[in-house]
Design an enzyme around this catalytic site. Structure first.
Site, PDB file in Angstrom:
ATOM      1  N   GLY A 151      23.636   5.850  19.177  1.00  0.00           N
ATOM      2  CA  GLY A 151      23.550   7.297  19.235  1.00  0.00           C
ATOM      3  C   GLY A 151      24.804   8.035  18.804  1.00  0.00           C
ATOM      4  CB  ILE A 152      26.434  11.047  20.274  1.00  0.00           C
ATOM      5  CG1 ILE A 152      25.267  12.017  20.087  1.00  0.00           C
ATOM      6  CG2 ILE A 152      27.759  11.788  20.101  1.00  0.00           C
ATOM      7  CD1 ILE A 152      25.194  13.109  21.141  1.00  0.00           C
ATOM      8  CE1 TYR A 212      22.939  13.458  30.644  1.00  0.00           C
ATOM      9  CE2 TYR A 212      22.238  15.709  30.208  1.00  0.00           C
ATOM     10  CZ  TYR A 212      22.834  14.536  29.788  1.00  0.00           C
ATOM     11  OH  TYR A 212      23.323  14.434  28.501  1.00  0.00           O
ATOM     12  CB  SER A 247      26.702  14.132  35.789  1.00  0.00           C
ATOM     13  OG  SER A 247      25.872  14.236  34.640  1.00  0.00           O
ATOM     14  CB  ILE A 254      21.816  15.022  19.424  1.00  0.00           C
ATOM     15  CG1 ILE A 254      22.745  16.179  19.846  1.00  0.00           C
ATOM     16  CG2 ILE A 254      22.324  14.341  18.165  1.00  0.00           C
ATOM     17  CD1 ILE A 254      22.881  17.297  18.839  1.00  0.00           C
TER      18      ILE A 254
END
Length: 245
Positions: A16-17, A154, A157, A187
């Site tokens: 991924g990123i 999430y 965080s 993304i």
């Protein structure tokens, strides 16, 4: 954008990123340490890089593992990285009333505690080795602002990542270590691949550019923030969302 001679470490580098950040940093001249809990994925990442590189296994939520990564980085390149990118992250989405305590803890430990440990340990190493152009970039998320249903852990965080970034930028400035955050939108990564198509179409409809972002859209901003062109950017949280609203 020249990063020639700089040493970088990227967590979550196996896909991924994180993988894209490694590629862009390498293309811009930096030596790259690809760190991931999945060592084989990290090795796959560095196999296509154009500069000197190294892979290592890391559990960002474990202080001993992070300390070992610092030492391994120094052993490999004779000095610690001056570019640190906190890209490791996980999701465990469900409604708050149904969320297991373990799923809350796991997300906080990787996304927030992991950012804390990497930032603390690698900043200490930069200071001890008198690194004068340090850059730490933390990946938060636009979810920190959107507070999506089903993402209490999430969202919390990633809000915490912004707070750590702001505090660290104030504490580390005297050591010439800049600390910034990026808030990616949606993304094209393995993390978003599991989002139902109906939901994804709703997201795209709220993006003026009418598309999902690509990993390199984030990686290019990381490279900029790591470079001398961003020498006066510190404590910033930069949204890279295509204008998502």
């Amino acid at each position: 954008m020249s990063l020639t001679g700089r040493i970088s470490i990227v967590t979550g580098a196996g896909s991924g990123i994180g993988r894209s950040i490694c590629k862009v940093l390498s293309n811009d001249g930096a030596k790259v340490i690809a760190a991931d809990i999945n060592l084989s994925a990290a090795k796959e990442t560095i196999s296509g890089l154009s500069t000197e590189s190294h892979s290592l296994e890391i559990n960002v939520a474990d202080s001993k593992s992070v300390a070992n990564a610092v030492q391994e980085s120094i052993n490999k390149f004779k000095q610690p990285p001056s570019i640190v990118v906190n890209s490791a992250g996980i999701t465990r989405d469900t409604y708050l009333l149904k969320m297991l305590e373990k799923d809350f803890d796991d997300v906080i430990n990787v996304n927030l505690k992991g950012t804390f440990l990497i930032t603390q340990h690698f900043a200490k190493a930069m200071i001890e080795h008198n690194i004068k152009n340090g850059s730490i970039t933390n990946l938060s998320s636009i979810v920190a602002k959107l507070s999506n249903i089903g993402q209490a852990n999430y969202s919390a965080s990633k809000n915490g990542v912004i707070s750590i970034t702001e505090v660290a930028s104030k504490e580390f400035g005297k050591f010439n270590i800049r600390v910034n955050a990026i808030l990616p939108g949606y993304i094209e990564t393995p993390m978003t691949a599991v989002v139902p198509e109906k939901i994804m179409q709703q997201v795209i409809a709220k993006c003026p550019l009418n598309r999902l972002g690509k990993p390199e859209d984030i990686a290019n901003v990381v490279s900029f923030l790591s470079s001398d062109k961003a020498a006066y950017i510190n404590g910033a949280s930069i949204e890279v969302t295509g204008g998502l609203y």
